[in-house]
Scaffold this active site. Structure first.
Site, PDB file in Angstrom:
ATOM      1  N   TYR A  23     -48.794  11.049 -13.639  1.00 24.06           N
ATOM      2  CA  TYR A  23     -47.553  11.997 -14.295  1.00 24.06           C
ATOM      3  C   TYR A  23     -47.919  13.202 -14.880  1.00 24.06           C
ATOM      4  O   TYR A  23     -47.217  13.851 -15.229  1.00 24.06           O
ATOM      5  CB  TYR A  23     -46.638  10.858 -14.896  1.00 24.06           C
ATOM      6  CG  TYR A  23     -46.184   9.574 -14.514  1.00 24.06           C
ATOM      7  CD1 TYR A  23     -45.020  10.075 -13.691  1.00 24.06           C
ATOM      8  CD2 TYR A  23     -46.515   8.740 -14.799  1.00 24.06           C
ATOM      9  CE1 TYR A  23     -44.699   8.772 -13.044  1.00 24.06           C
ATOM     10  CE2 TYR A  23     -46.038   7.385 -14.179  1.00 24.06           C
ATOM     11  CZ  TYR A  23     -44.999   7.657 -13.146  1.00 24.06           C
ATOM     12  OH  TYR A  23     -44.499   6.300 -12.421  1.00 24.06           O
ATOM     13  N   ASN A  74     -34.026  12.402 -12.846  1.00 23.13           N
ATOM     14  CA  ASN A  74     -35.178  11.606 -12.604  1.00 23.13           C
ATOM     15  C   ASN A  74     -35.100  10.234 -13.178  1.00 23.13           C
ATOM     16  O   ASN A  74     -35.253  10.140 -14.398  1.00 23.13           O
ATOM     17  CB  ASN A  74     -36.619  12.196 -13.144  1.00 23.13           C
ATOM     18  CG  ASN A  74     -37.740  11.276 -12.706  1.00 23.13           C
ATOM     19  OD1 ASN A  74     -37.545  10.078 -12.287  1.00 23.13           O
ATOM     20  ND2 ASN A  74     -38.941  11.761 -12.671  1.00 23.13           N
ATOM     21  N   HIS A  80     -34.662   2.459  -7.968  1.00 27.89           N
ATOM     22  CA  HIS A  80     -34.909   1.649  -7.019  1.00 27.89           C
ATOM     23  C   HIS A  80     -33.876   0.368  -7.025  1.00 27.89           C
ATOM     24  O   HIS A  80     -33.897  -0.293  -6.119  1.00 27.89           O
ATOM     25  CB  HIS A  80     -36.474   0.981  -7.245  1.00 27.89           C
ATOM     26  CG  HIS A  80     -37.335   2.191  -7.489  1.00 27.89           C
ATOM     27  ND1 HIS A  80     -37.564   3.401  -6.497  1.00 27.89           N
ATOM     28  CD2 HIS A  80     -37.922   2.592  -8.158  1.00 27.89           C
ATOM     29  CE1 HIS A  80     -38.325   4.115  -6.878  1.00 27.89           C
ATOM     30  NE2 HIS A  80     -38.629   3.605  -7.902  1.00 27.89           N
ATOM     31  N   HIS A  99     -38.647  13.064  -8.616  1.00 31.99           N
ATOM     32  CA  HIS A  99     -39.793  12.146  -8.909  1.00 31.99           C
ATOM     33  C   HIS A  99     -41.006  12.843  -8.806  1.00 31.99           C
ATOM     34  O   HIS A  99     -41.329  13.784  -7.865  1.00 31.99           O
ATOM     35  CB  HIS A  99     -39.787  10.964  -7.681  1.00 31.99           C
ATOM     36  CG  HIS A  99     -38.441  10.257  -7.440  1.00 31.99           C
ATOM     37  ND1 HIS A  99     -38.091   9.267  -8.740  1.00 31.99           N
ATOM     38  CD2 HIS A  99     -37.576  10.459  -6.723  1.00 31.99           C
ATOM     39  CE1 HIS A  99     -37.004   8.786  -8.276  1.00 31.99           C
ATOM     40  NE2 HIS A  99     -36.375   9.431  -7.192  1.00 31.99           N
TER      41      HIS A  99
END
Length: 142
Positions: A23, A74, A80, A99
């Site tokens: 990240y 995001n 999911h 993402h």
């Protein structure tokens, strides 16, 4: 200036600390400051928000829907499996999903987002620049 929300979900407040190899090292506070400045340059009034509360994120999506505010989202891991967030996102008039990592190159469970079907577009794997691309797209089309 057109108002835009950038909504970050679960664990994104840990940017700069959590998995910097995935990240990056920029903190969420620095990301927020950068996006506000980027937005100004595009004629957008950007409000960056982050929460680890699914209910709070849903409330923000309702606010965006009620006030016709475009959203960059995001949702983090909620992408999911949170059909509740997807249902709220469906009401937003203009929504771009971002993402930071390439979710399709990671663990199998990350390959599918229940949010993607209700967005105008998805940007994945472009690092933090994905947010800039989403804002530019909103400025040009929303």
């Amino acid at each position: 200036m057109k108002r835009v929300f950038v909504l970050n979900g679960v664990n994104l407040g840990r940017l700069g600390v959590r998995d910097p190899d995935v990240y990056g090292s920029l903190t969420h506070a620095h990301l927020a400051e950068h996006l506000v400045g980027t937005g100004e340059g595009l004629g957008l009034a950007v409000e960056v928000r982050q929460t680890d509360s699914e209910a709070e994120l849903i409330s923000w999506l309702h606010e965006a829907a009620d006030e016709s505010i475009p959203v960059v989202i995001n949702p983090g891991a909620w992408s999911h499996y949170s059909h509740a967030i997807a249902d709220a996102a469906r009401e937003v008039g203009f929504l771009v999903e971002v993402h930071i990592s390439n979710i399709h190159a990671r663990e199998e469970f990350r390959h599918h987002s229940v949010i993607s079907a209700v967005t105008q577009g998805v940007i994945a794997g472009m690092g933090l620049a994905g947010y800039d691309y989403a804002l530019a797209h909103i400025a040009a089309t929303a």
